[in-house]
Scaffold this motif. Structure first.
Motif, PDB file in Angstrom:
ATOM      1  N   GLN A  12       0.824  -1.215   0.000  1.00 33.08           N
ATOM      2  CA  GLN A  12       0.000   0.000   0.000  1.00 33.08           C
ATOM      3  C   GLN A  12       0.855   1.262   0.000  1.00 33.08           C
ATOM      4  O   GLN A  12       0.389   2.317  -0.423  1.00 33.08           O
ATOM      5  CB  GLN A  12      -0.915   0.017   1.217  1.00 33.08           C
ATOM      6  CG  GLN A  12      -1.942  -1.079   1.231  1.00 33.08           C
ATOM      7  CD  GLN A  12      -2.715  -1.077   2.543  1.00 33.08           C
ATOM      8  OE1 GLN A  12      -2.946  -0.037   3.129  1.00 33.08           O
ATOM      9  NE2 GLN A  12      -3.085  -2.264   2.999  1.00 33.08           N
ATOM     10  N   LEU A  13       2.084   1.169   0.473  1.00 32.24           N
ATOM     11  CA  LEU A  13       2.954   2.348   0.551  1.00 32.24           C
ATOM     12  C   LEU A  13       3.081   3.036  -0.804  1.00 32.24           C
ATOM     13  O   LEU A  13       3.109   4.261  -0.896  1.00 32.24           O
ATOM     14  CB  LEU A  13       4.339   1.947   1.061  1.00 32.24           C
ATOM     15  CG  LEU A  13       5.378   3.066   1.124  1.00 32.24           C
ATOM     16  CD1 LEU A  13       4.976   4.098   2.174  1.00 32.24           C
ATOM     17  CD2 LEU A  13       6.749   2.511   1.418  1.00 32.24           C
ATOM     18  N   PHE A  48       1.808   5.943   7.168  1.00 28.69           N
ATOM     19  CA  PHE A  48       1.585   4.520   6.904  1.00 28.69           C
ATOM     20  C   PHE A  48       2.810   3.710   7.292  1.00 28.69           C
ATOM     21  O   PHE A  48       2.707   2.677   7.963  1.00 28.69           O
ATOM     22  CB  PHE A  48       1.245   4.273   5.430  1.00 28.69           C
ATOM     23  CG  PHE A  48       1.264   2.818   5.077  1.00 28.69           C
ATOM     24  CD1 PHE A  48       0.165   2.015   5.342  1.00 28.69           C
ATOM     25  CD2 PHE A  48       2.390   2.241   4.502  1.00 28.69           C
ATOM     26  CE1 PHE A  48       0.186   0.654   5.047  1.00 28.69           C
ATOM     27  CE2 PHE A  48       2.417   0.885   4.199  1.00 28.69           C
ATOM     28  CZ  PHE A  48       1.320   0.092   4.474  1.00 28.69           C
ATOM     29  N   PHE A  49       3.999   4.164   6.876  1.00 29.42           N
ATOM     30  CA  PHE A  49       5.230   3.420   7.168  1.00 29.42           C
ATOM     31  C   PHE A  49       5.482   3.343   8.674  1.00 29.42           C
ATOM     32  O   PHE A  49       5.859   2.288   9.187  1.00 29.42           O
ATOM     33  CB  PHE A  49       6.424   4.057   6.452  1.00 29.42           C
ATOM     34  CG  PHE A  49       7.714   3.347   6.718  1.00 29.42           C
ATOM     35  CD1 PHE A  49       7.914   2.054   6.271  1.00 29.42           C
ATOM     36  CD2 PHE A  49       8.728   3.966   7.437  1.00 29.42           C
ATOM     37  CE1 PHE A  49       9.105   1.380   6.529  1.00 29.42           C
ATOM     38  CE2 PHE A  49       9.914   3.309   7.697  1.00 29.42           C
ATOM     39  CZ  PHE A  49      10.100   2.014   7.246  1.00 29.42           C
ATOM     40  N   ASP A  50       5.261   4.445   9.384  1.00 30.06           N
ATOM     41  CA  ASP A  50       5.448   4.438  10.837  1.00 30.06           C
ATOM     42  C   ASP A  50       4.480   3.457  11.504  1.00 30.06           C
ATOM     43  O   ASP A  50       4.874   2.717  12.415  1.00 30.06           O
ATOM     44  CB  ASP A  50       5.266   5.839  11.412  1.00 30.06           C
ATOM     45  CG  ASP A  50       6.411   6.775  11.023  1.00 30.06           C
ATOM     46  OD1 ASP A  50       7.488   6.274  10.638  1.00 30.06           O
ATOM     47  OD2 ASP A  50       6.226   8.003  11.108  1.00 30.06           O
ATOM     48  N   ASN A  51       3.237   3.426  11.037  1.00 29.89           N
ATOM     49  CA  ASN A  51       2.259   2.469  11.576  1.00 29.89           C
ATOM     50  C   ASN A  51       2.657   1.033  11.240  1.00 29.89           C
ATOM     51  O   ASN A  51       2.490   0.123  12.055  1.00 29.89           O
ATOM     52  CB  ASN A  51       0.855   2.769  11.060  1.00 29.89           C
ATOM     53  CG  ASN A  51       0.273   4.024  11.658  1.00 29.89           C
ATOM     54  OD1 ASN A  51       0.684   4.470  12.727  1.00 29.89           O
ATOM     55  ND2 ASN A  51      -0.678   4.623  10.962  1.00 29.89           N
ATOM     56  N   TRP A  52       3.188   0.833  10.028  1.00 29.38           N
ATOM     57  CA  TRP A  52       3.636  -0.498   9.613  1.00 29.38           C
ATOM     58  C   TRP A  52       4.783  -0.949  10.514  1.00 29.38           C
ATOM     59  O   TRP A  52       4.815  -2.098  10.960  1.00 29.38           O
ATOM     60  CB  TRP A  52       4.063  -0.459   8.145  1.00 29.38           C
ATOM     61  CG  TRP A  52       4.362  -1.790   7.559  1.00 29.38           C
ATOM     62  CD1 TRP A  52       3.480  -2.652   6.987  1.00 29.38           C
ATOM     63  CD2 TRP A  52       5.649  -2.412   7.466  1.00 29.38           C
ATOM     64  NE1 TRP A  52       4.143  -3.779   6.550  1.00 29.38           N
ATOM     65  CE2 TRP A  52       5.466  -3.654   6.822  1.00 29.38           C
ATOM     66  CE3 TRP A  52       6.924  -2.043   7.848  1.00 29.38           C
ATOM     67  CZ2 TRP A  52       6.514  -4.524   6.571  1.00 29.38           C
ATOM     68  CZ3 TRP A  52       7.980  -2.910   7.602  1.00 29.38           C
ATOM     69  CH2 TRP A  52       7.767  -4.139   6.975  1.00 29.38           C
ATOM     70  N   CYS A  53       5.708  -0.036  10.809  1.00 26.73           N
ATOM     71  CA  CYS A  53       6.830  -0.368  11.699  1.00 26.73           C
ATOM     72  C   CYS A  53       6.342  -0.650  13.115  1.00 26.73           C
ATOM     73  O   CYS A  53       6.874  -1.532  13.795  1.00 26.73           O
ATOM     74  CB  CYS A  53       7.853   0.771  11.712  1.00 26.73           C
ATOM     75  SG  CYS A  53       8.802   0.900  10.185  1.00 26.73           S
TER      76      CYS A  53
END
Length: 114
Positions: free
Chosen positions: A21-22, A34-39
């Motif tokens: 999704q990124l 999004f990336f911070d939430n994914w991490c």
């Protein structure tokens, strides 16, 4: 059934699938969120390859953030075509030592033929 039996495998699968999704974001801020939430979802999962991947993405964030802007999106067909032209030029230039000549050949290969 296999995913239910192995929690780490299920977490890895879901993280892998969601990461794609990124590339859909058109805003750098939303992509970073999004990336911070994914991490954050990765924390505590004990998935070292994913953690290593996340660190690599973080190191290259500038380039990834640039891709998020709509004017920087390039079709994969164009990129594949250009890569093929570069490979052909490299094969033809085998043994030549002039890097500037190779660069000019690559740049002129995308110009329209007159």
């Amino acid at each position: 059934m296999l995913l239910r039996a192995n929690q780490r495998l299920q977490a890895a699968y879901l993280l892998k699938e969601s990461f794609g999704q990124l590339w859909d974001y058109r805003s750098v801020a939303w992509a970073r969120k999004f990336f911070d939430n994914w991490c954050a979802a990765l924390k505590g999962q004990k998935l070292e390859p994913f953690e290593k991947f996340a660190r690599m993405i973080d190191r290259h964030w500038e380039g990834i953030a640039t891709y998020c802007l709509p004017e920087n999106k390039v079709s994969l067909g164009f990129v594949e075509g250009l890569n093929n032209k570069i490979r052909v030029i490299q094969r033809r230039a085998y043994g030549l030592r002039d890097e500037e000549y190779l660069r000019l050949k690559i740049l002129t290969s995308i110009l329209p033929e007159i």
